[in-house]
Write a protein that holds these residues in place. Structure first.
Motif, mmCIF file in Angstrom:
data_model
loop_
_atom_site.group_PDB
_atom_site.id
_atom_site.type_symbol
_atom_site.label_atom_id
_atom_site.label_comp_id
_atom_site.label_asym_id
_atom_site.label_seq_id
_atom_site.Cartn_x
_atom_site.Cartn_y
_atom_site.Cartn_z
ATOM 1 N N UNK A 239 0.816 -1.217 0.000
ATOM 2 C CA UNK A 239 0.000 0.000 0.000
ATOM 3 C C UNK A 239 0.850 1.267 0.000
ATOM 4 N N UNK A 240 1.941 1.259 0.755
ATOM 5 C CA UNK A 240 2.666 2.500 1.011
ATOM 6 C C UNK A 240 3.992 2.643 0.271
ATOM 7 N N UNK A 241 4.659 1.540 -0.001
ATOM 8 C CA UNK A 241 6.047 1.649 -0.496
ATOM 9 C C UNK A 241 6.316 0.934 -1.813
ATOM 10 N N UNK A 242 5.568 -0.099 -2.113
ATOM 11 C CA UNK A 242 5.859 -0.897 -3.312
ATOM 12 C C UNK A 242 4.606 -1.007 -4.174
ATOM 13 N N UNK A 243 4.659 -0.445 -5.358
ATOM 14 C CA UNK A 243 3.552 -0.613 -6.298
ATOM 15 C C UNK A 243 3.897 -1.764 -7.243
ATOM 16 N N UNK A 244 2.924 -2.162 -8.041
ATOM 17 C CA UNK A 244 3.192 -3.200 -9.037
ATOM 18 C C UNK A 244 3.308 -4.596 -8.480
ATOM 19 N N UNK A 262 12.059 -12.194 -7.609
ATOM 20 C CA UNK A 262 11.068 -11.897 -6.561
ATOM 21 C C UNK A 262 11.188 -13.006 -5.520
ATOM 22 N N UNK A 263 12.053 -12.800 -4.528
ATOM 23 C CA UNK A 263 12.401 -13.847 -3.583
ATOM 24 C C UNK A 263 12.487 -13.293 -2.165
ATOM 25 N N UNK A 264 12.986 -14.072 -1.232
ATOM 26 C CA UNK A 264 13.112 -13.611 0.160
ATOM 27 C C UNK A 264 13.969 -12.358 0.254
ATOM 28 N N UNK A 265 15.058 -12.333 -0.515
ATOM 29 C CA UNK A 265 15.965 -11.195 -0.450
ATOM 30 C C UNK A 265 15.302 -9.938 -0.978
ATOM 31 N N UNK A 266 14.432 -10.092 -1.970
ATOM 32 C CA UNK A 266 13.678 -8.948 -2.500
ATOM 33 C C UNK A 266 12.798 -8.367 -1.397
ATOM 34 N N UNK A 267 12.145 -9.215 -0.626
ATOM 35 C CA UNK A 267 11.282 -8.730 0.457
ATOM 36 C C UNK A 267 12.106 -7.972 1.491
ATOM 37 N N UNK A 268 13.244 -8.537 1.882
ATOM 38 C CA UNK A 268 14.104 -7.831 2.833
ATOM 39 C C UNK A 268 14.527 -6.465 2.274
ATOM 40 N N UNK A 269 14.904 -6.449 0.998
ATOM 41 C CA UNK A 269 15.304 -5.196 0.368
ATOM 42 C C UNK A 269 14.187 -4.164 0.386
ATOM 43 N N UNK A 270 12.961 -4.619 0.129
ATOM 44 C CA UNK A 270 11.810 -3.713 0.146
ATOM 45 C C UNK A 270 11.557 -3.167 1.547
ATOM 46 N N UNK A 271 11.729 -4.009 2.545
ATOM 47 C CA UNK A 271 11.561 -3.555 3.925
ATOM 48 C C UNK A 271 12.594 -2.481 4.260
ATOM 49 N N UNK A 272 13.847 -2.697 3.857
ATOM 50 C CA UNK A 272 14.900 -1.714 4.134
ATOM 51 C C UNK A 272 14.604 -0.387 3.419
ATOM 52 N N UNK A 273 14.189 -0.474 2.148
ATOM 53 C CA UNK A 273 13.893 0.742 1.382
ATOM 54 C C UNK A 273 12.732 1.506 1.999
ATOM 55 N N UNK A 274 11.704 0.776 2.378
ATOM 56 C CA UNK A 274 10.523 1.410 2.956
ATOM 57 C C UNK A 274 10.881 2.094 4.277
ATOM 58 N N UNK A 275 11.697 1.421 5.082
ATOM 59 C CA UNK A 275 12.097 1.979 6.375
ATOM 60 C C UNK A 275 12.945 3.251 6.195
ATOM 61 N N UNK A 276 13.857 3.212 5.250
ATOM 62 C CA UNK A 276 14.756 4.357 5.065
ATOM 63 C C UNK A 276 14.027 5.574 4.501
ATOM 64 N N UNK A 277 12.921 5.354 3.786
ATOM 65 C CA UNK A 277 12.164 6.457 3.203
ATOM 66 C C UNK A 277 11.516 7.320 4.274
#
Length: 388
Positions: A239-244, A262-277
């Protein structure tokens, strides 16, 4: 022919078709998806992958398939389809498996649907170029083949491998199974399985291991709590950080060749990006709690072997939902099938007997496991316990 050393089965030999499939990005992706999702938050060694499990399943399917060929039950061509299907059976797993799948199931997409989409993509050409009918592989995996039960049935190679593999990596000594005896004494039927009487103890051990591993690992209260937490967190991430990341977007990823990443590491990366934003947002606080292992805790639990017994689960959930914020509450209820006695026959002295007429622990092992739990965010634990 290529040989791979496996920590569970020893040396696994891969034929040319298997090697070609393993080299595909869709199979390499499984190296980056953990077999037991978030079990590592409780069992630090549980970082093994779906890739090693796929190899183990292939090894066991070949072992059973060779026996069926020797007995004249299947042909060499059918054996090849069985082996390839076993290798591909997890190709549609989501990142973090069931934790992320739970988000998409509500939208109508489960791992079997995702597998079908992947198999109709680039892997179709690889299979056809290898002389295999991709439709036969899909039919076997989708339950439309007599050989389906070898991979997905009452006593299948999928469960045989993951019970012993997950036991090895968690350190839980509950998944030890006499695989050789089981493989030699079992026969697959349209309506279940038959087992020779000399293999009955191995079958008992298989089902006991399954029951115990569900309780100790797959539905461990802390592991399950973090999976529920990640499902909720992933929803906020989308909803907030990752579209598509809707179903059509996943289909496009498959068509465009980006799905394998699109794997476990992708999810971790998305969490880090969302947090840093925006590190001060409520979602970022959830991300921090998840990464710092400060997930929800159980305030109410029922473990049962009969789903007809009286329960306070709905009452407790309702009491808490009236007082606590809805997003801080994680109710969970599930009935897990362990086995079905009516689908098992025993061959003893050339007679085929139902379980009810043969002396075995299978007459006493529960056929299902019922788990009901209510989790709440840590900051509301004391309040929740006062309310109930």
């Amino acid at each position: 022919m290529k040989r791979v050393f496996d920590e569970v089965h020893g040396t696994i030999e891969l034929d040319d078709i298997a090697i070609k499939l393993i080299d595909q990005p869709e199979l390499q992706r499984l190296r980056r998806i953990r077999q037991t999702s978030l079990a590592f938050v409780v069992y630090p060694g549980a970082n093994h992958t779906r890739f090693s499990h796929a190899l183990g399943t292939y090894y066991l399917a070949e072992k059973i398939g060779n026996r069926l060929v020797r007995e004249g039950v299947i042909t060499d061509d059918e054996l090849n389809v069985l082996k390839v299907s076993s290798l591909l059976h997890d190709v549609g797993q989501f990142p973090f498996s069931h934790a992320i799948e739970s988000f998409y199931i509500k939208k109508g997409l489960g791992n079997k649907d995702l597998r079908e989409m992947v198999l109709r993509g680039p892997l179709t050409d690889v299979l056809n170029e290898s002389g295999l009918d991709s439709r036969k592989v899909r039919d076997l995996l989708n339950g439309e083949s007599l050989l389906t039960s070898v991979i997905d049935g009452d006593v299948d190679v999928d469960r045989m491998d993951y019970l012993i593999r997950d036991s090895t990596h968690t350190g839980i000594q509950l998944g030890r199974i006499d695989l050789d005896r089981l493989i030699l004494t079992i026969m697959y039927r349209d309506n279940g399985i038959t087992i020779q009487d000399k293999g009955i103890i191995s079958l008992e051990n298989f089902y006991l291991s399954r029951l115990h591993m569900y309780q100790a690992v797959y539905y461990h209260k802390t592991i399950l709590g973090y999976e529920l937490f990640l499902t909720s967190l992933y929803s906020k991430l989308v909803e907030e950080c990752e579209s598509g990341l809707e179903i059509d977007d996943i289909r496009n990823m498959i068509n465009q060749g980006t799905f394998p990443y699109w794997d476990d590491e992708w999810v971790f990366g998305s969490l880090y990006r969302c947090y840093s934003t925006n590190p001060n947002s409520p979602t970022s606080q959830m991300i921090k709690d998840f990464l710092d292992r400060r997930g929800p805790k159980v305030v109410y639990e029922e473990i049962d072997y009969d789903d007809k017994n009286e329960t306070r689960f709905n009452e407790v959930t309702e009491i808490l939902s009236r007082t606590l914020p809805q997003e801080s509450l994680y109710p969970f209820e599930e009935t897990i099938s362990i086995f079905d006695r009516s689908r098992i026959k025993v061959i003893s002295r050339e007679n085929e007997l139902p379980i009810a007429k043969f002396p075995t622990l299978l007459r006493s092992i529960p056929e299902r496991l019922v788990i009901r739990r209510v989790y709440v965010d840590r900051r509301f634990v004391n309040k929740a316990r006062e309310l109930i």
